[in-house]
Scaffold this active site. Structure first.
Site, PDB file in Angstrom:
ATOM      1  CE  LYS A   1      -3.854  -2.360   2.239  1.00 29.87           C
ATOM      2  NZ  LYS A   1      -4.504  -2.714   3.502  1.00 29.87           N
TER       3      LYS A   1
ATOM      4  CE1 TYR B   1      -5.273  -3.601  -1.576  1.00 28.93           C
ATOM      5  CE2 TYR B   1      -6.701  -5.531  -1.588  1.00 28.93           C
ATOM      6  CZ  TYR B   1      -5.960  -4.606  -0.895  1.00 28.93           C
ATOM      7  OH  TYR B   1      -5.884  -4.680   0.471  1.00 28.93           O
TER       8      TYR B   1
ATOM      9  CE1 TYR C   1      -3.234  -3.785   8.102  1.00 28.18           C
ATOM     10  CE2 TYR C   1      -1.912  -4.962   9.688  1.00 28.18           C
ATOM     11  CZ  TYR C   1      -2.323  -4.771   8.394  1.00 28.18           C
ATOM     12  OH  TYR C   1      -1.836  -5.565   7.408  1.00 28.18           O
TER      13      TYR C   1
ATOM     14  CB  VAL D   1      -2.205 -10.078   6.912  1.00 28.95           C
ATOM     15  CG1 VAL D   1      -3.087  -9.063   7.588  1.00 28.95           C
ATOM     16  CG2 VAL D   1      -2.522 -10.207   5.440  1.00 28.95           C
TER      17      VAL D   1
END
Ligand code: GLU
Length: 305
Positions: A64, A189, A241, A259
């Site tokens: 990201k 993505y 996060y 993750v």
């Protein structure tokens, strides 16, 4: 530095037992819960590796950062932040809740899934393949590694099971936040999240950001200075996060987790650090990786605050 990194790995290995490997993407559940490795790549090109540094893993949400960099270069700051916010979120990474309640429907920031899907939609390219190629080549440039490729079994697994991301993307399309073909944007993505790397690759990417956008190995300005500054700011406030605040207090560097178990950490003007530890805490961050970074921050005085 080598002994400090080796000790940090040794002292924090036991933490892996208290976490769990991500299982919501079936292929990720095959990750080795016990692995823990790290790499430091400094702005003078010195490299230190420790622990299970040869572990290969998918980049997941660390991508990201690169997607945001490409979106900012391709559209400019104003146009990007017209569509996505710059505020931290206290919700889980894949939450839809705030999209509906916010008047503008804008995702809170580019590092929650909704925000990253918006950045992906903004990257140059007329279709998913062109957008993927744009981000892929930026990753190859920032790692100085032309062999970087997608782990296709993770990609297929993401694509097959990514229904929450699909819901987010269609909601954003309905709210006119994203334009063009939703499936194309999602495909890009999923593919970018599934790029396979090692800690050396990620530490090198972090070293470029630490070095004001300039590749330490070639002195090439890969990221414009202003884009680099914005990226570090968003990493500091939104990178971990819904535990970004805790990470700021205990480590104090711009960072981004994924993750797959990687955390990329940027120490401005000094070094890039990457850790891999697929065993995750309840927020989705590498449990032992976070502890390694805390120890390194204490030992090497890395906090920017
Ligand atoms: N591919 C993952 C997803 O979108 C990335 C999540 C993450 O690393 O936070 O669900």
């Amino acid at each position: 530095m080598e002994s400090i990194l080796k000790n940090a790995i040794k002292n924090n290995r036991n933490w892996v037992e208290l976490g769990q490997v991500a299982s919501y993407i079936p292929e990720l559940a095959k990750g080795n819960r016990d692995a823990l490795g790290a790499c430091i790549f400094d702005t003078d090109c010195n490299i230190v590796l420790a622990g299970d540094y040869e572990t290969r893993f998918t980049i997941q949400s660390v991508c990201k950062v690169i997607t945001l960099i490409c979106a900012l270069i391709d559209n400019g700051k104003e146009n990007v932040f017209l569509k996505v916010g710059m505020e931290p979120s206290a919700d889980p990474f894949n939450s839809l809740a705030k999209l509906e309640t916010r008047e503008s429907h804008k995702p809170l920031n580019p590092f929650i899934n909704a925000g990253a899907i918006v950045s992906t939609s903004l990257v140059s390219g007329d279709n998913g393949i062109e957008k993927f190629n744009r981000i892929h080549s930026m990753i190859k440039k920032m790692t100085d590694n032309d062999d970087i490729d997608v782990d296709y079994s993770v990609y297929r697994s993401e694509k097959l099971t990514g229904n929450t991301n699909r819901a987010i993307a269609y909601y954003l399309k309905g709210a006119n936040i994203i334009e063009r073909n939703v499936e194309d944007i999602l495909d890009t993505y999923f593919k970018i999240c599934s790029i396979e790397v090692t800690v050396k690759d990620v530490a090198k990417m972090a070293s470029v950001i630490a070095n004001n956008g300039i590749a330490p190995w070639s002195n090439e300005q890969i990221i414009p200075e202003e884009v680099n500054r914005i990226t570090k700011s968003i990493m500091t406030t939104c990178g971990l996060y819904d535990s970004s605040g805790e990470f700021c207090v205990n480590v104090g560097t711009p960072a981004k987790s994924g993750v797959g178990g990687c955390i990329m950490s940027v120490v401005p003007n000094r070094m890039g650090i990457a850790v891999i530890g697929p065993s995750l805490d309840q927020h989705g961050n590498s449990i032992a990786g976070t502890k390694v970074l805390e120890e390194l921050s204490r030992e090497l005085k890395l906090s920017i605050f």
